[in-house]
Motif scaffolding. Structure first.
Motif, PDB file in Angstrom:
ATOM      1  N   PHE A 133      45.346  49.617  36.196  1.00 26.16           N
ATOM      2  CA  PHE A 133      45.771  50.653  37.129  1.00 26.16           C
ATOM      3  C   PHE A 133      45.937  50.117  38.500  1.00 26.16           C
ATOM      4  N   GLU A 134      45.512  48.904  38.608  1.00 20.93           N
ATOM      5  CA  GLU A 134      45.745  48.376  40.064  1.00 20.93           C
ATOM      6  C   GLU A 134      46.535  47.316  39.947  1.00 20.93           C
ATOM      7  N   GLY A 135      47.476  47.138  39.132  1.00 23.48           N
ATOM      8  CA  GLY A 135      48.686  46.083  38.874  1.00 23.48           C
ATOM      9  C   GLY A 135      48.253  44.665  38.380  1.00 23.48           C
ATOM     10  N   THR A 136      46.984  44.778  38.032  1.00 24.44           N
ATOM     11  CA  THR A 136      46.471  43.265  37.615  1.00 24.44           C
ATOM     12  C   THR A 136      46.945  43.245  36.088  1.00 24.44           C
ATOM     13  N   PRO A 137      47.541  42.067  35.877  1.00 23.96           N
ATOM     14  CA  PRO A 137      48.128  41.852  34.418  1.00 23.96           C
ATOM     15  C   PRO A 137      46.722  41.849  33.391  1.00 23.96           C
ATOM     16  N   THR A 138      47.242  42.668  32.340  1.00 24.61           N
ATOM     17  CA  THR A 138      46.284  42.400  31.314  1.00 24.61           C
ATOM     18  C   THR A 138      46.202  41.329  30.610  1.00 24.61           C
ATOM     19  N   GLN A 139      45.008  40.977  30.014  1.00 22.75           N
ATOM     20  CA  GLN A 139      44.802  39.728  29.412  1.00 22.75           C
ATOM     21  C   GLN A 139      43.884  39.788  28.304  1.00 22.75           C
ATOM     22  N   ARG A 140      43.677  38.651  27.568  1.00 24.18           N
ATOM     23  CA  ARG A 140      42.523  38.453  26.372  1.00 24.18           C
ATOM     24  C   ARG A 140      41.425  37.996  27.086  1.00 24.18           C
ATOM     25  N   THR A 141      40.190  38.717  26.958  1.00 25.90           N
ATOM     26  CA  THR A 141      38.878  38.104  27.586  1.00 25.90           C
ATOM     27  C   THR A 141      37.963  38.066  26.485  1.00 25.90           C
ATOM     28  N   ALA A 142      37.400  36.914  26.430  1.00 26.21           N
ATOM     29  CA  ALA A 142      36.318  36.723  25.227  1.00 26.21           C
ATOM     30  C   ALA A 142      34.974  37.139  26.127  1.00 26.21           C
ATOM     31  N   LEU A 143      34.287  38.190  25.778  1.00 26.37           N
ATOM     32  CA  LEU A 143      33.044  38.764  26.314  1.00 26.37           C
ATOM     33  C   LEU A 143      32.124  38.089  25.568  1.00 26.37           C
ATOM     34  N   LEU A 160      36.051  40.712  43.036  1.00 24.08           N
ATOM     35  CA  LEU A 160      35.697  40.034  44.504  1.00 24.08           C
ATOM     36  C   LEU A 160      34.209  39.918  44.746  1.00 24.08           C
ATOM     37  N   HIS A 161      33.328  41.030  44.545  1.00 22.13           N
ATOM     38  CA  HIS A 161      31.880  40.668  44.964  1.00 22.13           C
ATOM     39  C   HIS A 161      31.264  39.813  43.870  1.00 22.13           C
ATOM     40  N   ALA A 162      31.834  39.548  42.793  1.00 21.80           N
ATOM     41  CA  ALA A 162      31.197  38.701  41.720  1.00 21.80           C
ATOM     42  C   ALA A 162      31.731  37.288  41.994  1.00 21.80           C
ATOM     43  N   ASN A 163      32.665  37.089  42.662  1.00 20.98           N
ATOM     44  CA  ASN A 163      33.330  35.850  43.071  1.00 20.98           C
ATOM     45  C   ASN A 163      33.761  35.319  41.506  1.00 20.98           C
ATOM     46  N   ALA A 164      34.598  36.339  41.039  1.00 21.04           N
ATOM     47  CA  ALA A 164      35.332  36.212  39.632  1.00 21.04           C
ATOM     48  C   ALA A 164      36.684  36.621  39.885  1.00 21.04           C
ATOM     49  N   MET A 165      37.477  36.740  38.717  1.00 26.04           N
ATOM     50  CA  MET A 165      38.880  37.329  38.716  1.00 26.04           C
ATOM     51  C   MET A 165      38.898  38.551  37.946  1.00 26.04           C
ATOM     52  N   ALA A 166      39.812  39.198  38.462  1.00 28.96           N
ATOM     53  CA  ALA A 166      39.887  40.867  37.853  1.00 28.96           C
ATOM     54  C   ALA A 166      40.428  40.430  36.623  1.00 28.96           C
ATOM     55  N   THR A 167      40.141  41.167  35.466  1.00 22.25           N
ATOM     56  CA  THR A 167      40.490  41.001  34.142  1.00 22.25           C
ATOM     57  C   THR A 167      41.561  42.013  33.716  1.00 22.25           C
ATOM     58  N   GLY A 168      41.968  42.909  34.171  1.00 22.26           N
ATOM     59  CA  GLY A 168      42.948  43.805  33.927  1.00 22.26           C
ATOM     60  C   GLY A 168      42.568  45.054  33.254  1.00 22.26           C
ATOM     61  N   ASN A 169      41.137  45.393  33.638  1.00 18.04           N
ATOM     62  CA  ASN A 169      40.544  46.596  32.978  1.00 18.04           C
ATOM     63  C   ASN A 169      40.426  47.665  33.747  1.00 18.04           C
ATOM     64  N   ALA A 170      41.025  47.624  34.974  1.00 19.55           N
ATOM     65  CA  ALA A 170      40.882  48.880  35.892  1.00 19.55           C
ATOM     66  C   ALA A 170      41.608  50.175  35.580  1.00 19.55           C
ATOM     67  N   THR A 171      40.900  51.189  35.549  1.00 18.16           N
ATOM     68  CA  THR A 171      41.689  52.578  35.304  1.00 18.16           C
ATOM     69  C   THR A 171      41.604  53.436  36.637  1.00 18.16           C
ATOM     70  N   GLU A 172      42.255  54.590  36.314  1.00 17.38           N
ATOM     71  CA  GLU A 172      41.906  55.588  37.467  1.00 17.38           C
ATOM     72  C   GLU A 172      40.638  56.107  37.985  1.00 17.38           C
ATOM     73  N   SER A 173      39.674  55.951  36.962  1.00 23.50           N
ATOM     74  CA  SER A 173      38.336  56.424  36.987  1.00 23.50           C
ATOM     75  C   SER A 173      37.348  55.320  37.171  1.00 23.50           C
TER      76      SER A 173
END
Length: 237
Positions: A133-143, A160-173
């Motif tokens: 939803f934020e425009g970050t490309p989706t990706q494959r994330t090993a949890l 940003l707060h966790a000093n990490a990279m966005a994983t492409g999982n943002a939604t409107e909610s």
């Protein structure tokens, strides 16, 4: 967080939901099932399956000696996974210290045969997309990788707060998983209970992973012979 990026995805979803009621004198039993896919599929197998289940559970039985193994159908496992476990990978839950995985990154949390992946790039995936939803490309994330906790799911701000990279999982909610893959070892058994349907998975507590559900469809499987069982409760974490 999108910096003016705009993307367009198109998707067609084909879904089927069916219910069957069987009667034998004063006895009645029902069964239902559903399936959704981004590709065409033949729904006739669903018809045969729910007709068999409805007929099977006209005369369910009780057992006194429980087998050592309980197996969950993919639908039941997915439901419990979604309500008990997956919320704990949410970066916002980590930030607010409400996840059971806080402070456990890099540590073994499940059996080493288990790998858990969130992948928004799978071809024909129900939740695949070019970006979130934020425009970050989706990706494959090993949890979880071979039993070890590796990553969490982030939107722009939580990353940003966790000093990490966005994983492409943002939604409107908020933050949501995409296509979840569970990898592990294959196994077999001669006697086990197969749970095919439960009621109440949504009441599970993700902060403790505890659940208590009604099993309305289950079989005792003994060397490929299946005996329908009367409803019962299961609980655990």
């Amino acid at each position: 967080g999108s910096n003016g990026v705009m993307t367009l995805d198109r998707q067609t979803v084909y879904s089927v939901m069916m219910e069957c009621v069987a009667k034998d004198g004063d006895q009645a039993a029902s069964a239902w099932d559903s399936k959704a896919s981004t590709q065409w599929f033949d729904g006739s197998s669903i018809v045969k399956d729910i007709a068999r289940k409805a007929s099977d559970f006209l005369h369910p039985q009780k057992i006194t000696a429980l087998p050592a193994l309980v197996a969950l159908s993919p639908q039941v496992f997915a439901s419990l996974l979604a309500h008990c476990i997956l919320p704990n990978f949410d970066g916002k839950e980590i930030e607010k210290e409400r996840s059971i995985f806080c402070g456990k990154k890099g540590k073994k949390i499940v059996h080493p045969s288990i790998t858990l992946i969130d992948d928004g790039t799978i071809d024909w995936g129900m939740k695949s997309a070019s970006s979130d939803f934020e425009g970050t490309p989706t990706q494959r994330t090993a949890l979880i990788s071979e039993g070890v906790l590796r990553n969490f799911l982030y939107d722009y701000n939580t990353a940003l707060h966790a000093n990490a990279m966005a994983t492409g999982n943002a939604t409107e909610s908020g933050i949501e998983h995409t296509n979840v893959l569970v990898l592990g070892n294959q196994g077999s058994a001669d006697r086990y209970i197969l749970i095919e349907s439960v009621i109440g998975a949504h009441t599970s507590n993700p902060t403790s992973t505890s659940f208590s559900v009604t099993v309305d469809k289950a079989y005792l499987v003994e060397k490929e012979k299946k005996m329908p069982l009367a409803p019962f409760m299961i609980s655990g974490s």
